[in-house]
Design an enzyme around this catalytic site. Structure first.
Site, mmCIF file in Angstrom:
data_model
loop_
_atom_site.group_PDB
_atom_site.id
_atom_site.type_symbol
_atom_site.label_atom_id
_atom_site.label_comp_id
_atom_site.label_asym_id
_atom_site.label_seq_id
_atom_site.Cartn_x
_atom_site.Cartn_y
_atom_site.Cartn_z
ATOM 1 C CD GLU A 274 43.748 33.748 35.474
ATOM 2 O OE1 GLU A 274 44.820 33.078 35.651
ATOM 3 O OE2 GLU A 274 42.725 33.146 35.534
ATOM 4 C CB CYS B 150 41.345 39.231 41.452
ATOM 5 S SG CYS B 150 40.701 37.885 40.389
ATOM 6 C CB CYS C 44 39.121 36.747 36.802
ATOM 7 S SG CYS C 44 40.405 35.773 37.641
ATOM 8 C CG HIS D 296 39.542 34.064 45.649
ATOM 9 N ND1 HIS D 296 38.319 33.982 45.847
ATOM 10 C CD2 HIS D 296 40.093 34.401 44.595
ATOM 11 C CE1 HIS D 296 37.894 33.826 44.546
ATOM 12 N NE2 HIS D 296 38.671 34.277 43.802
ATOM 13 C CB CYS E 144 38.024 33.636 39.715
ATOM 14 S SG CYS E 144 39.485 34.741 40.762
ATOM 15 C CB CYS F 71 42.531 34.500 40.922
ATOM 16 S SG CYS F 71 42.818 35.703 39.530
ATOM 17 N NE ARG G 246 39.550 40.433 36.627
ATOM 18 C CZ ARG G 246 40.554 40.834 37.233
ATOM 19 N NH1 ARG G 246 40.552 41.173 38.452
ATOM 20 N NH2 ARG G 246 41.366 41.012 36.354
ATOM 21 C CB SER H 231 34.915 35.332 35.946
ATOM 22 O OG SER H 231 35.532 36.652 36.028
#
Lengths: 570, 363
Positions: free
Chosen positions: A14, A65, A549, A69, A552, A62, A482, A505
């Site tokens: 991502e 994912c 990702c 969040h 993020c 994101c 992640r 990430s």
């Protein structure tokens, strides 16, 4: 004679990530540099808005994912204003969250990572009968007849012969680093396609409770999905039956497809144990079982230097623990670029000082990324499934100990094999088996509550901002697929004054810090030998094993975002 | 030039029975909301048209559009990307990376000049020379312009590419703008939503493949087939709105009886999308059905139309058939008529939808 290679864009992730690596004369990576090449500046956008809307903004950090969040944000706001949520809301949030973990890991393994190990073109030369024999020796999964594989192979052959290779164009087929026999490649291609179809089923659970996926709906104070077994306009037994079937089908797919494939593929690569990296691991814990956020099924803790005997406690409110540095990032700090700031006192002043566009190489001796460098007590840390599995292994969680030992036994390797690219990938599969089990566990918790007559999913006590403190601060956290994720908020006069996020990430993909310590990707790439530097398959393997990702990682919402307006045009 | 296959040929080559192929064509007609009488036309189209290369770029975005795309149930994603189009360049799915990946883009741009579709997810930051989104050492903005140059048409996936979305919300720190602000000389289809519904995304592409032309668009360049009515007008809770029965808080009796969410801030009355008809995740649900007000995620500037839980001051056009073109003061003449493609492989003529006559707002 060293040479420098660039892999940009890194695909099957991502967001936008660039890797530069310096190789020695034997084509072994000596130094690697990880650069996030995108920044969206959401911190300014969130300032001054209604804290009850924050979940929706942060969710858009994101879409891969998705939900993590939003979940962290509602926890964060609820912590700040002191809101409690009903047990059903906690359970439903856990169920949405664990569904995300399971689906995300499955998609990662097949669609984002498998092609680092699986040679699609080699599958064309497989013997369908032998493929069937191997498949049936691995698993009871019914799609395993010679005819099934023959038909797939015919389709694949025609596809390749068409000359329009689509997503498989110009890749690394025939690369020496691919080790699977043709038959195992064919099995993996079959399951790539099956998993692509199946993943869309799993997230229907999000649609039931959150209305849609990607980006299901949350709200502070609980959830909005009313439960009433005797209403035709609320969640009743019909929808619950659908959830139950998906959970059962998911567990079957993980057990009969993902795990057997993982073990079969790993068996051919157990000699490739590169990618160890930092040896430092961090997890915040997740899936609370009571109103106490620390009551999670997943424990929190930090491991330093691979020492599983010592688990360090973590405290997100401690100003000396989680801190972010920008010495090598395209930002400035008012206290100087060598400062390390806790999120409560963080700053985001973007200042691009990289080369003019277009460029061939970044100036990796100085600043080279839009990602900051988060550190825990000054240490770079790896987050994600391996961190969580190691922590549970160290704490003797029975399911994890059994599964880890089972996988290690099947591969005939010792526990040290966990500290590698392959270990990271195996940990994700092991964890996916665990989360598939959690799906069932949380479903049963919900059914038990409904059976006992508890339908409540929302608590209205603090919905009205008039009832909030004039000024308050809070934080919320979770473990995203992640890795460790936390949000911090400062609310004043019912509006967001400041909002800050430290993302998985960002931990893993971080550039070097003020002391020159590399981030997790950078450390993991070091000492990796490459068969052919022109074809960076080994780089992709290790980077993908972290499941990057970047949307993020490079979003960063911050405490003093208003200083952004001082950015200079470069 | 490489040999280009037809869909029917590809299906046959992949061992798909004709019966299944016909079933597939029927499903497409359903997904496009077409009458069964049109199925033979779809079959014909599929038997005679080649696979179109698609270059799918990612700018400032969150990849929710790609995630939604692979949730499509008819057609399923695997059929879409392996059998129906040639998805040659997509950051999320391509096996190749780095310069091998970039070579694909350049090759398609050259070999299929005027014959490929540019699909864009996310948008471009114009501030500071585009340093807020860089791909392969160049700015995303320059990459976008370069790739659009030889494209037959552009599909702007999601609210980012169509209208700007979250990074474009006030105060828009990176200067992010939607695609039509940068690409002015190509037909552009806006497919808004955060993300768009999966079957709407695959429906837009299959419409083009099937009928040889882009779907008819409204004044915001959205396909009328999917953005023709307000969510409110087809909402199963609409009778409660008309009866004045409203959820007053998320824990009251009305929530369990499925009453109208207007007072909780529902933006269904001002939002054009197919959520209340096609629904999400193979018809499983949509936000209102899960008890949450619509946040209007397919509307221009929706992030700044909030707060989400504050009710709309007024509900425009109670009549249930008011299309997007009838709302607002914009001239109907701005609507882009269906843009003809003489045949696949022939450049689509520039549609009369350049941004001067396009009232799309940002922010």
């Amino acid at each position: 004679m060293s040479k420098r290679i660039v892999v940009d864009p890194i695909t099957r992730i991502e967001g936008h990530l660039r890797i530069e690596a310096v190789l020695d004369e034997n084509n072994v990576i000596k130094d690697a540099y990880s650069s996030g090449t995108m920044w969206r500046g959401l911190e300014l956008i969130l300032k001054g808005r209604d804290p009850r809307d924050a979940w929706a903004f942060t969710q858009r950090i994101c879409g891969v994912c998705t939900t993590v969040h939003a979940l962290t944000s509602v926890r964060c706001v609820e912590d700040a204003i002191g809101a409690q949520i009903p047990p059903n809301a906690r359970i439903i949030r856990n169920l949405i969250d664990v569904t995300q973990h399971t689906q995300d890991h499955l998609v990662h393994f097949y669609h984002l990572h498998a092609l680092d190990w699986v040679d699609v073109v080699s599958a064309l030369s497989a013997d369908p009968k032998e493929t069937s024999r191997i498949a049936q020796s691995l698993s009871a999964w019914p799609k395993s007849s010679p005819g099934y594989f023959k038909e797939l192979q015919t389709r694949l052959t025609k596809f390749v012969e068409s000359g329009q290779l689509g997503i498989f164009s110009n890749a690394y087929w025939g690369h020496k680093a691919y080790k699977l026999p043709a038959e195992v490649n064919l099995i993996a291609v079959a399951h790539y396609l099956e998993a692509l179809d199946f993943q869309k089923e799993i997230v229907k659970i999000h649609a039931v409770f959150g209305g849609k996926n990607p980006h299901p709906n949350y709200t502070i104070g609980g959830m909005t999905c009313a439960i009433d077994p005797n209403s035709d306009n609320a969640i009743n037994i019909q929808q619950l039956n659908m959830v139950k079937k998906i959970i059962d089908d998911t567990a079957t797919f993980i057990d009969q497809v993902y795990i057997p494939d993982l073990i079969a593929i790993a068996g051919y690569y157990k000699g490739w144990l590169h990618g160890e990296g930092l040896g430092n691991y961090l997890s915040y814990g997740n899936f609370p079982q009571t109103a106490d956020p620390a009551s999670g099924l997943w424990p929190s803790g930090a491991i330093l230097g691979k020492d599983l005997a010592t688990i360090h406690e973590i405290d997100l409110a401690d100003m000396g623990q989680v801190q972010e540095e920008i010495a090598r990032s395209w930002y400035t700090y008012s206290k100087g670029d060598q400062a390390a700031l806790h999120p409560w006192e963080g700053e985001t002043n973007p200042k691009y000082v990289g080369p003019d566009l277009p460029y061939e190489y970044l100036d990796t001796d100085h600043k080279y990324s839009w990602l900051k460098a988060p550190r825990w007590k000054g240490n770079p840390m790896e987050v994600g499934p391996l961190a969580r599995v190691l922590l549970q292994y160290a704490k003797q969680e029975p399911m994890i100990v059994d599964t880890v030992n089972g996988v290690l036994g099947a591969l005939d390797v010792g526990p040290e094999a966990l500290f590698s690219t392959l270990g990271r990938t195996a940990a994700r599969g092991i964890e996916c088996k665990q989360t598939a089990g959690f799906m069932s566990k949380f479903y049963n918790q919900l059914i038990d509550n409904i059976k006992a007559g508890d339908y409540q999913v929302f608590n209205n006590d603090l919905w009205d901002p008039e009832r909030w403190p004039k000024e308050c601060k809070g934080f919320g956290y979770t473990e995203a697929p992640r890795g460790a994720l936390a949000h911090w908020i400062h609310i004043k006069d019912k509006k967001i004054l400041d909002y800050q996020i430290v993302v998985p990430s960002t931990w893993n993909a971080s550039p070097r810090d003020g002391k020159g310590q590399p981030g997790a990707y950078e450390a993991a790439l070091a000492n990796t030998p490459m068969e052919d530097p022109e074809q960076p398959l080994e780089v992709l393997r290790t980077i993908h094993s972290f499941d990057p990702c970047l949307a993020c990682a490079s979003h960063i919402m911050d405490m003093n975002g208003n200083e952004i307006t001082t950015v200079k045009i470069v | 030039m490489k040999k280009i296959e037809t869909f029917a040929g590809v299906f046959k080559a992949r061992g798909v029975e004709r019966r299944d192929f016909l079933k597939f064509c029927s499903l497409i007609s359903v997904s496009l909301g077409l009458a069964p009488a049109l199925v033979p036309r779809i079959v014909h189209a599929m038997e005679h048209k080649p696979r179109i290369p698609v270059l799918w770029l990612h700018g400032l975005e969150c990849t929710c559009c790609t995630e939604s795309f692979i949730r499509s149930s008819h057609p399923i994603a695997a059929d879409m990307i392996l059998n129906m189009i040639s998805l040659d360049y997509d950051d999320t799915l391509n096996a190749a990376a780095g310069h091998q990946f970039e070579e694909i883009r350049k090759q398609i741009m050259e070999e299929y000049k005027g014959k490929y579709i540019l699909a864009v997810e996310g948008n471009a930051p114009l501030k500071d020379n585009g340093v807020y989104c860089m791909v392969g050492g160049q700015s995303f903005t320059s990459m976008l312009k370069e790739t659009a140059e030889n494209a037959m048409a552009v599909i702007s996936w999601g609210s980012c590419a169509s209208f700007g979305c979250v990074q474009n919300a006030k105060p828009n720190p990176t200067g992010a703008v939607p695609i039509h602000k940068i690409i002015k000389n190509k037909p552009i289809v806006n497919v808004p939503g955060c993300p768009p519904i999966a079957e709407v995304m695959t429906g837009v592409i299959t419409h083009l493949l099937t009928f040889g032309k882009l779907p008819e668009l409204d004044r915001l360049n959205r396909p009328k087939a999917f953005y023709g009515t307000r969510i409110h007008d087809k909402c199963y809770r609409r009778p409660f709105f008309d009866a004045g029965m409203f959820v007053e808080n998320f824990d009251d009796e009305g929530t369990r009886k499925g009453w109208c969410l207007y007072k909780m801030g529902c933006k269904g009355p001002t939002t054009y999308n197919s959520c209340s008809t096609i629904m999400w995740n193979e018809g499983t649900s949509f936000p209102i059905k899960s008890g949450h007000p619509c946040i209007g995620c397919s509307e221009p500037g929706f992030w700044d139309n909030g707060p989400f839980y504050t009710r709309l001051a007024e509900v425009p056009f109670v009549a249930s058939d008011s299309g997007a073109d009838k709302v607002g003061m914009y001239a109907v003449g701005a609507a882009a008529a269906g843009m003809a493609v003489h045949a696949v492989g022939t450049a689509i003529k520039k549609a009369k939808n350049d941004s001067d006559s396009n009232p799309t707002q940002e922010g």
